[in-house]
Design a protein around this motif. Structure first.
Motif, PDB file in Angstrom:
ATOM      1  N   GLY A   1      15.294  21.699 -15.342  1.00  0.00           N
ATOM      2  CA  GLY A   1      13.900  21.289 -15.278  1.00  0.00           C
ATOM      3  C   GLY A   1      13.968  19.792 -15.683  1.00  0.00           C
ATOM      4  O   GLY A   1      13.720  18.362 -15.104  1.00  0.00           O
ATOM      5  N   PHE A   2      14.963  19.231 -16.839  1.00  0.00           N
ATOM      6  CA  PHE A   2      15.278  17.454 -17.432  1.00  0.00           C
ATOM      7  C   PHE A   2      16.536  17.044 -16.333  1.00  0.00           C
ATOM      8  O   PHE A   2      15.911  15.911 -16.067  1.00  0.00           O
ATOM      9  N   VAL A   3      17.307  17.680 -14.754  1.00  0.00           N
ATOM     10  CA  VAL A   3      17.576  16.949 -14.215  1.00  0.00           C
ATOM     11  C   VAL A   3      16.226  16.300 -12.952  1.00  0.00           C
ATOM     12  O   VAL A   3      16.306  15.325 -12.097  1.00  0.00           O
ATOM     13  N   LEU A   4      15.709  17.466 -12.933  1.00  0.00           N
ATOM     14  CA  LEU A   4      14.830  17.118 -11.695  1.00  0.00           C
ATOM     15  C   LEU A   4      13.753  16.274 -12.154  1.00  0.00           C
ATOM     16  O   LEU A   4      13.540  15.417 -11.838  1.00  0.00           O
ATOM     17  N   THR A   5      13.646  16.242 -14.024  1.00  0.00           N
ATOM     18  CA  THR A   5      13.023  15.294 -14.102  1.00  0.00           C
ATOM     19  C   THR A   5      13.148  13.742 -14.512  1.00  0.00           C
ATOM     20  O   THR A   5      12.672  12.770 -13.543  1.00  0.00           O
ATOM     21  N   SER A   6      14.049  13.439 -14.054  1.00  0.00           N
ATOM     22  CA  SER A   6      15.005  12.490 -13.542  1.00  0.00           C
ATOM     23  C   SER A   6      15.748  11.829 -12.524  1.00  0.00           C
ATOM     24  O   SER A   6      14.933  11.197 -12.389  1.00  0.00           O
ATOM     25  N   ILE A   7      15.074  12.745 -11.855  1.00  0.00           N
ATOM     26  CA  ILE A   7      15.273  12.636 -10.437  1.00  0.00           C
ATOM     27  C   ILE A   7      14.001  11.412  -9.705  1.00  0.00           C
ATOM     28  O   ILE A   7      13.858  11.043  -9.670  1.00  0.00           O
ATOM     29  N   ALA A   8      12.366  12.638 -10.473  1.00  0.00           N
ATOM     30  CA  ALA A   8      11.197  12.370 -10.271  1.00  0.00           C
ATOM     31  C   ALA A   8      11.536  10.628 -11.268  1.00  0.00           C
ATOM     32  O   ALA A   8      10.420   9.828 -10.561  1.00  0.00           O
ATOM     33  N   ALA A   9      11.759   9.992 -12.401  1.00  0.00           N
ATOM     34  CA  ALA A   9      11.444   9.585 -12.558  1.00  0.00           C
ATOM     35  C   ALA A   9      12.175   8.284 -12.437  1.00  0.00           C
ATOM     36  O   ALA A   9      11.633   7.132 -12.199  1.00  0.00           O
ATOM     37  N   GLY A  10      13.572   8.415 -11.504  1.00  0.00           N
ATOM     38  CA  GLY A  10      13.825   7.311 -11.246  1.00  0.00           C
ATOM     39  C   GLY A  10      13.300   7.378  -9.327  1.00  0.00           C
ATOM     40  O   GLY A  10      13.098   5.667  -8.978  1.00  0.00           O
TER      41      GLY A  10
ATOM     42  N   LEU B   1       6.286  14.254 -11.420  1.00  0.00           N
ATOM     43  CA  LEU B   1       6.740  13.680 -12.458  1.00  0.00           C
ATOM     44  C   LEU B   1       6.011  14.262 -14.195  1.00  0.00           C
ATOM     45  O   LEU B   1       6.246  15.126 -14.643  1.00  0.00           O
ATOM     46  N   ILE B   2       5.088  14.940 -13.379  1.00  0.00           N
ATOM     47  CA  ILE B   2       3.987  15.274 -14.446  1.00  0.00           C
ATOM     48  C   ILE B   2       3.560  16.702 -13.846  1.00  0.00           C
ATOM     49  O   ILE B   2       2.914  17.136 -14.881  1.00  0.00           O
ATOM     50  N   GLY B   3       3.166  17.057 -12.609  1.00  0.00           N
ATOM     51  CA  GLY B   3       3.042  17.862 -12.518  1.00  0.00           C
ATOM     52  C   GLY B   3       3.173  19.481 -13.155  1.00  0.00           C
ATOM     53  O   GLY B   3       3.290  20.383 -13.431  1.00  0.00           O
ATOM     54  N   PRO B   4       4.676  19.377 -13.018  1.00  0.00           N
ATOM     55  CA  PRO B   4       5.424  20.289 -13.365  1.00  0.00           C
ATOM     56  C   PRO B   4       5.168  20.716 -14.969  1.00  0.00           C
ATOM     57  O   PRO B   4       4.815  22.145 -15.527  1.00  0.00           O
ATOM     58  N   ALA B   5       5.020  19.559 -16.090  1.00  0.00           N
ATOM     59  CA  ALA B   5       4.642  20.018 -17.205  1.00  0.00           C
ATOM     60  C   ALA B   5       3.054  20.733 -17.123  1.00  0.00           C
ATOM     61  O   ALA B   5       2.856  21.518 -18.379  1.00  0.00           O
ATOM     62  N   VAL B   6       2.484  20.040 -16.538  1.00  0.00           N
ATOM     63  CA  VAL B   6       0.696  20.424 -16.506  1.00  0.00           C
ATOM     64  C   VAL B   6       0.593  21.311 -15.664  1.00  0.00           C
ATOM     65  O   VAL B   6      -0.261  22.664 -16.813  1.00  0.00           O
ATOM     66  N   ALA B   7       1.516  21.732 -15.068  1.00  0.00           N
ATOM     67  CA  ALA B   7       1.676  23.470 -14.297  1.00  0.00           C
ATOM     68  C   ALA B   7       1.615  24.405 -15.827  1.00  0.00           C
ATOM     69  O   ALA B   7       1.440  25.475 -15.966  1.00  0.00           O
TER      70      ALA B   7
ATOM     71  N   LEU C   1       0.995  -0.813   0.197  1.00  0.00           N
ATOM     72  CA  LEU C   1      -0.023   0.015  -0.050  1.00  0.00           C
ATOM     73  C   LEU C   1       0.680   1.192  -0.380  1.00  0.00           C
ATOM     74  O   LEU C   1       0.864   2.197  -1.116  1.00  0.00           O
ATOM     75  N   ILE C   2       1.798   1.611   0.662  1.00  0.00           N
ATOM     76  CA  ILE C   2       2.906   2.627   0.880  1.00  0.00           C
ATOM     77  C   ILE C   2       3.763   2.580  -0.195  1.00  0.00           C
ATOM     78  O   ILE C   2       3.505   3.580  -1.101  1.00  0.00           O
ATOM     79  N   GLY C   3       4.042   1.485  -0.938  1.00  0.00           N
ATOM     80  CA  GLY C   3       4.584   1.396  -2.193  1.00  0.00           C
ATOM     81  C   GLY C   3       4.109   1.952  -2.834  1.00  0.00           C
ATOM     82  O   GLY C   3       4.455   2.706  -4.113  1.00  0.00           O
ATOM     83  N   LEU C   4       2.828   1.476  -3.377  1.00  0.00           N
ATOM     84  CA  LEU C   4       1.738   2.114  -4.560  1.00  0.00           C
ATOM     85  C   LEU C   4       1.857   3.820  -4.388  1.00  0.00           C
ATOM     86  O   LEU C   4       1.646   4.169  -5.242  1.00  0.00           O
ATOM     87  N   ARG C   5       1.938   4.047  -2.763  1.00  0.00           N
ATOM     88  CA  ARG C   5       1.566   5.370  -2.694  1.00  0.00           C
ATOM     89  C   ARG C   5       2.608   6.085  -3.116  1.00  0.00           C
ATOM     90  O   ARG C   5       2.932   7.468  -3.561  1.00  0.00           O
ATOM     91  N   GLU C   6       3.804   5.912  -2.824  1.00  0.00           N
ATOM     92  CA  GLU C   6       4.815   6.040  -3.226  1.00  0.00           C
ATOM     93  C   GLU C   6       5.074   6.521  -5.202  1.00  0.00           C
ATOM     94  O   GLU C   6       5.264   7.799  -5.397  1.00  0.00           O
ATOM     95  N   SER C   7       4.717   5.037  -5.788  1.00  0.00           N
ATOM     96  CA  SER C   7       4.864   5.515  -7.145  1.00  0.00           C
ATOM     97  C   SER C   7       3.781   6.718  -7.607  1.00  0.00           C
ATOM     98  O   SER C   7       3.655   7.686  -8.134  1.00  0.00           O
ATOM     99  N   LEU C   8       2.996   6.619  -7.155  1.00  0.00           N
ATOM    100  CA  LEU C   8       1.776   6.959  -7.489  1.00  0.00           C
ATOM    101  C   LEU C   8       2.089   8.949  -6.966  1.00  0.00           C
ATOM    102  O   LEU C   8       1.922   9.858  -7.858  1.00  0.00           O
ATOM    103  N   GLY C   9       3.075   9.104  -6.156  1.00  0.00           N
ATOM    104  CA  GLY C   9       3.416   9.977  -5.683  1.00  0.00           C
ATOM    105  C   GLY C   9       4.453  11.102  -6.853  1.00  0.00           C
ATOM    106  O   GLY C   9       4.208  12.080  -6.864  1.00  0.00           O
ATOM    107  N   SER C  10       5.138   9.768  -6.880  1.00  0.00           N
ATOM    108  CA  SER C  10       5.770  10.307  -8.183  1.00  0.00           C
ATOM    109  C   SER C  10       5.959  10.422  -9.921  1.00  0.00           C
ATOM    110  O   SER C  10       6.144  11.052 -10.471  1.00  0.00           O
ATOM    111  N   ILE C  11       4.707   9.715  -9.824  1.00  0.00           N
ATOM    112  CA  ILE C  11       3.971   9.909 -11.215  1.00  0.00           C
ATOM    113  C   ILE C  11       3.313  11.761 -11.047  1.00  0.00           C
ATOM    114  O   ILE C  11       3.424  12.218 -11.973  1.00  0.00           O
ATOM    115  N   SER C  12       2.605  11.860 -10.039  1.00  0.00           N
ATOM    116  CA  SER C  12       2.226  13.182  -9.784  1.00  0.00           C
ATOM    117  C   SER C  12       3.789  14.600 -10.167  1.00  0.00           C
ATOM    118  O   SER C  12       2.803  15.379 -10.771  1.00  0.00           O
TER     119      SER C  12
END
Length: 406
Positions: free
Chosen positions: A254-263, A147-153, A134-145
């Motif tokens: 932004g690309f460095v921050l994206t690479s961190i989020a992808a990791g 990852l895409i949040g800055p682009a959406v903004a 459950l916590i792992g799934l939560r962390e994965s969804l947080g990472s997706i958020s």
């Protein structure tokens, strides 16, 4: 499985809204006031009440149904953001309005995060998911958020006027509240613990603080969270922006921050799938080793392609052990005190980021950029070594199985 889906959906849209607001709101303040100093004042004015709310609202979260507290805090956040475009349409936005509604919103942000985290044991009991998954799934969804949040903004700021974007961020908080409202209230019920006499609010707060500071496991986990946020914030908010500005390539940040989020996404996904295959100690050591390697390479401020690779390794390591740190807190604290302990943790983490940025600014200004980068790297490496070598995190296996079938 309806309950965990509602919970995870609520968490996802909440973090997505926060990641959009983190990018959009400073830009909107700049558009409305034309002053970078105003953006700084708004951030500073809202940080203090956010920390205080995180510290003291945990007592409230431990006294009322946690589904209720999650819904109420999300509604407070939604209302505070939605008020800004309304005021903009009526009288126009000035810095005072941003500060006022920022303070009101801070009463919902950190307590809302705490209330949602404190729901975890109840969600696990009401589903077939273990706490690890459950916590792992939560962390994965947080990472997706993240990852895409800055682009959406960025997209929203391009398509709409600034104040219009705030309706969308308010909508994410409202949607989070509606999803949480669908969770059965029994999941958030706090079982009363027999006691010789009921504790007052202040005594409960002190008890929560003692649990955090005097339990070696929880104290070390909190320390890892704090120093991780401090080091990462210093690099994200100041050290890397200064570096890319000096080499005249600011757009690459932004690309460095994206690479961190992808990791982070990959690491947390691996943990979800393989959490029970390896010992918790193995996940911790591997995660700390990889994150330290990533920080060391980034701290050397090497060629840009190396920064991208190191960012991914850093995120990967953080993803592998990030969910574990949350699990250790949830399983290591009595459920009736989770609000107080997690509220204090979240408050300290909230204060850690601006403190680290200020420290980095002082070192960069009076010593050098290299000194700031290497200093924060050394801080993280020493913290990781202390965590691995010390006794607090040596035996991490649960005494009893944590999976409870519905």
């Amino acid at each position: 499985m309806r309950t965990p889906v509602l919970y995870l959906g609520s968490y996802f849209v909440s973090v997505l809204g926060n990641s959009i607001a983190a990018i959009a709101l400073p830009l909107i303040v700049l558009q409305a006031t034309g002053s970078a100093m105003s953006a700084g004042w708004v951030a500073a004015a809202t940080a203090v009440p956010a920390v205080l709310a995180g510290l003291f609202m945990g007592v409230v979260i431990d006294r009322i149904n946690r589904v209720t507290s999650s819904v109420v805090t999300d509604l407070v956040s939604a209302a505070s953001v939605a008020a800004l475009p309304i005021v903009d349409g009526l009288v126009g936005l000035e810095v005072g309005w941003f500060v006022l509604f920022g303070i009101i919103g801070s009463l919902g942000d950190v307590p809302g995060m705490t209330a949602r985290e404190a729901l975890l044991p109840g969600i696990a009991r009401g589903s077939r998911l273990s706490l690890e998954r459950l916590i792992g799934l939560r962390e994965s969804l947080g990472s997706i958020s993240l990852l895409i949040g800055p682009a959406v903004a960025g997209l929203l700021m391009t398509l709409f006027e600034g104040s219009t974007v705030l309706w969308i961020t308010a909508g994410t908080s409202l949607l989070a509240a509606l999803l949480t409202l669908g969770i059965p209230r029994g999941v958030g019920r706090i079982e009363a613990v027999p006691a010789t006499a009921p504790l007052g609010a202040w005594a409960e707060f002190v008890e929560g603080w003692r649990l955090l500071t005097r339990t070696r496991l929880i104290a070390m986990v909190t320390g890892l969270m704090l120093f991780s946020v401090m080091v990462l914030s210093a690099f994200q908010a100041l050290i890397l922006p200064v570096h890319f500005t000096l080499i005249d390539r600011p757009g690459l940040l932004g690309f460095v921050l994206t690479s961190i989020a992808a990791g982070l996404l990959v690491g947390s996904a691996i943990y979800v799938v393989l959490a029970r295959r390896f010992a918790r100690r193995t996940w911790l050591v591997t995660g700390l080793l990889l994150s330290s390697l990533g920080f060391v390479v980034i701290g050397l401020l090497p060629a840009t392609w190396l920064l991208f690779a190191a960012g991914f390794v850093l995120g990967l390591g953080s993803g592998l052990c990030g969910a574990l740190l949350g699990l250790l807190t949830v399983s290591g604290v009595p459920e009736t005190a989770l609000g107080r302990v997690m509220g204090t943790q979240n408050a300290l983490v909230t204060a850690a980021a601006p403190a680290a940025i200020l420290l980095a600014a002082v070192v960069i200004e009076h010593v050098s950029l290299t000194a700031a980068a290497l200093g924060f790297v050394a801080l993280w490496v020493l913290t990781s070594v202390a965590a691995v070598a010390g006794p607090a995190l040596r035996d991490l296996e649960p005494i009893e199985p944590e999976t409870i079938d519905a």
